[in-house]
Design a protein around this motif. Structure first.
Motif, short mmCIF file in Angstrom:
data_model
loop_
_atom_site.label_atom_id
_atom_site.label_comp_id
_atom_site.label_asym_id
_atom_site.label_seq_id
_atom_site.Cartn_x
_atom_site.Cartn_y
_atom_site.Cartn_z
N TRP A 393 2.11 69.44 -36.71
CA TRP A 393 3.48 68.99 -36.99
C TRP A 393 4.47 69.56 -36.00
O TRP A 393 5.44 68.89 -35.60
N LEU A 394 4.23 70.80 -35.54
CA LEU A 394 5.13 71.39 -34.56
C LEU A 394 5.02 70.70 -33.21
O LEU A 394 6.02 70.46 -32.52
N LEU A 395 3.79 70.32 -32.83
CA LEU A 395 3.59 69.59 -31.58
C LEU A 395 4.28 68.24 -31.62
O LEU A 395 4.91 67.81 -30.64
N LEU A 396 4.19 67.53 -32.77
CA LEU A 396 4.86 66.23 -32.90
C LEU A 396 6.37 66.38 -32.81
O LEU A 396 7.06 65.58 -32.18
N LEU A 397 6.89 67.43 -33.46
CA LEU A 397 8.34 67.68 -33.41
C LEU A 397 8.80 67.96 -31.99
O LEU A 397 9.85 67.47 -31.55
N GLY A 401 11.49 65.75 -29.80
CA GLY A 401 12.62 66.40 -29.16
C GLY A 401 12.66 66.14 -27.67
O GLY A 401 13.73 65.93 -27.07
N LEU A 402 11.46 66.14 -27.03
CA LEU A 402 11.41 65.87 -25.59
C LEU A 402 11.85 64.45 -25.28
O LEU A 402 12.57 64.21 -24.29
N ILE A 403 11.49 63.50 -26.13
CA ILE A 403 11.90 62.11 -25.92
C ILE A 403 13.42 61.97 -26.04
O ILE A 403 14.08 61.32 -25.23
N VAL A 404 14.00 62.61 -27.07
CA VAL A 404 15.45 62.55 -27.27
C VAL A 404 16.19 63.14 -26.08
O VAL A 404 17.16 62.58 -25.56
N VAL A 405 15.73 64.31 -25.61
CA VAL A 405 16.37 64.95 -24.46
C VAL A 405 16.27 64.07 -23.23
O VAL A 405 17.22 63.94 -22.44
N THR A 406 15.14 63.41 -23.04
CA THR A 406 14.95 62.53 -21.89
C THR A 406 15.94 61.36 -21.93
O THR A 406 16.55 61.00 -20.91
N ILE A 407 16.11 60.77 -23.12
CA ILE A 407 17.07 59.65 -23.26
C ILE A 407 18.48 60.10 -22.94
O ILE A 407 19.24 59.43 -22.22
#
Length: 439
Positions: A393-397, A401-407
């Motif tokens: 679950w931590l890896l998915l989170l 988060g990485l996707i949001v920061v990239t956007i």
């Protein structure tokens, strides 16, 4: 940085040759001695109580069993019965722990052999545990059961002993090259056959009744009772050395993690002769049913003296003739832990703390614990810290988060207003100067 050192868990008043761990009672059993020579060095089996003290694994002497003129060179454990190889004989011992009544700690300590704990130069952990790790009112008694001669060469010596999977039989091997199978506890002989031309170095009994033996004749053989099933050939898919003969030094069965119905066999191969520039030693993992080699890897140029497999089959423990100790992953044969010259002299036996009984309690936050003994009379502790892994679950989170920061980064680099002007037909300033009109 200084050399890594392993903590000294215990120091005996004699050379140590054999080691076993009883997980149900949390006992470490170390044995050895000076033999029949009148050197003043005693022979005995020491029962040590393992305890966690302030987050550290400690050992204190609970009972010292005198073996008179015979040093114990090898041990096997089945419940509360020990099979001890003493010269050319196998001696069965039964030990029991019980509550002591009517005596306090001082009286109990006074009746024990205190030499090992008070010896100058002993590790601080041992001195501390000597005062604190005895359980109030607990004592141990040892009873000699049957004994039988198991080797009949001109210079007889039992070199190895092990129990079968249900502890009803035990197998012995020695310098005369014969395997002998005995009933437990009567030690009535049920089978005898010649397995090797020369000494038997090691043997292992599988749950299906198959027996693996390795000897000084450079052979490793698989037996069903006294019938030869196959011989092992470790160089089939591995390195070949035309001018360097190798022999098998040790063999052990181990479980396949998460597949308890399957077995693997592990062997160690060492150069048969000592050379000025020693070639490497090798570890081999075998399929436990077909006895075909799965993988072979070098384990360094130090000559291996002993091998152990953890209860779950996850780890391998190795000792060397130069005193080094190592822990390997059983699946990949990758080295995880290594202490060079931990003992400074030949390591005679290694044993893992079992993962059942009191094992998890004693292990604490470590992934595994390996004990080692040597001719230097010391028992050392080798702890492997837990290799912590992040939950799914931590890896998915983190991925979200990485996707949001990239956007957000893309939006800051490419503002939304520019494509909107183009989509709404607004005049582009650059094109207006050139008279291009709306895009």
């Amino acid at each position: 940085m200084g050399r890594r050192r392993a903590p000294e868990l215990y120091r005996a008043p004699f050379p140590l040759y054999a080691l076993q761990v009883d997980p149900s009672a949390g006992l470490l059993i170390a044995a050895g001695g000076g033999g029949a020579a009148k050197t003043g060095i005693k022979n005995g089996v020491h029962f040590l109580q393992l305890e966690q003290i302030n987050g550290r694994l400690s050992a204190s002497l609970l009972h010292s069993h005198d073996t008179e003129t015979r040093a114990t060179m090898n041990l096997a454990l089945a419940g509360n019965i020990l099979a001890a190889g003493q010269d050319a004989h196998c001696q069965l011992l039964r030990f029991q722990t019980h509550q002591q009544k009517g005596k306090n700690k001082t009286e109990k300590a006074g009746c024990k052999e205190q030499g090992p704990r008070q010896r100058k130069g002993a590790a601080p952990v041992e001195k501390k545990s000597g005062a604190e790790t005895h359980q109030e009112g607990v004592e141990l008694s040892v009873e000699n059961l049957q004994a039988v001669q198991t080797d009949f060469s001109p210079d007889p010596l039992q070199k190895v002993v092990c129990f079968n999977h249900d502890n009803t039989l035990l197998a012995t091997g020695g310098t005369d090259g014969y395997v002998r199978i005995w009933k437990v506890p009567s030690l009535e002989k049920v089978l005898e056959f010649r397995a090797h031309e020369g000494e038997i170095e090691d043997l292992a009994l599988g749950p299906d009744g198959k027996l693996v033996t390795v000897g000084w004749d450079l052979k490793a053989s698989v037996w069903q009772k006294d019938q030869l099933v196959t011989q092992l050939h470790w160089q089939e898919n591995g390195p070949t050395f035309s001018n360097t003969p190798y022999r098998y030094q040790a063999c052990r069965f181990g479980q396949v993690p998460d597949q308890p119905a399957r077995l693997r066999l592990f062997t160690v191969q060492i150069p048969h002769k000592r050379l000025r520039q020693p070639p490497p030693c090798y570890l081999t993992a075998w399929d436990g049913s077909t006895f075909l080699p799965l993988r072979t890897k070098s384990c360094g140029h130090e000559v291996i003296s002993c091998l152990s497999v953890s209860e779950s089959g996850t780890f391998l423990g190795l000792g060397t003739v130069t005193g080094s100790v190592a822990i390997y992953i059983a699946f990949s044969l990758q080295r995880l832990y290594y202490v060079r010259e931990a003992h400074g002299i030949v390591v005679t036996d290694v044993a893992f703390l079992p993962e059942k009984g009191r094992g998890p309690e004693l292990l604490g936050f470590h992934e595994t614990a390996l004990f080692s003994v040597a001719v230097d009379s010391r028992c050392q502790l080798h702890l492997l810290p837990s290799r912590r892994s992040a939950p799914v679950w931590l890896l998915l989170l983190l991925c979200v988060g990485l996707i949001v920061v990239t956007i957000l980064l893309l939006q800051s680099v490419f503002p939304v207003g520019v494509p909107l002007m183009r989509l709404t037909g607004a005049a582009c300033p650059a094109h207006s100067k050139l008279g291009c009109g709306p895009v």
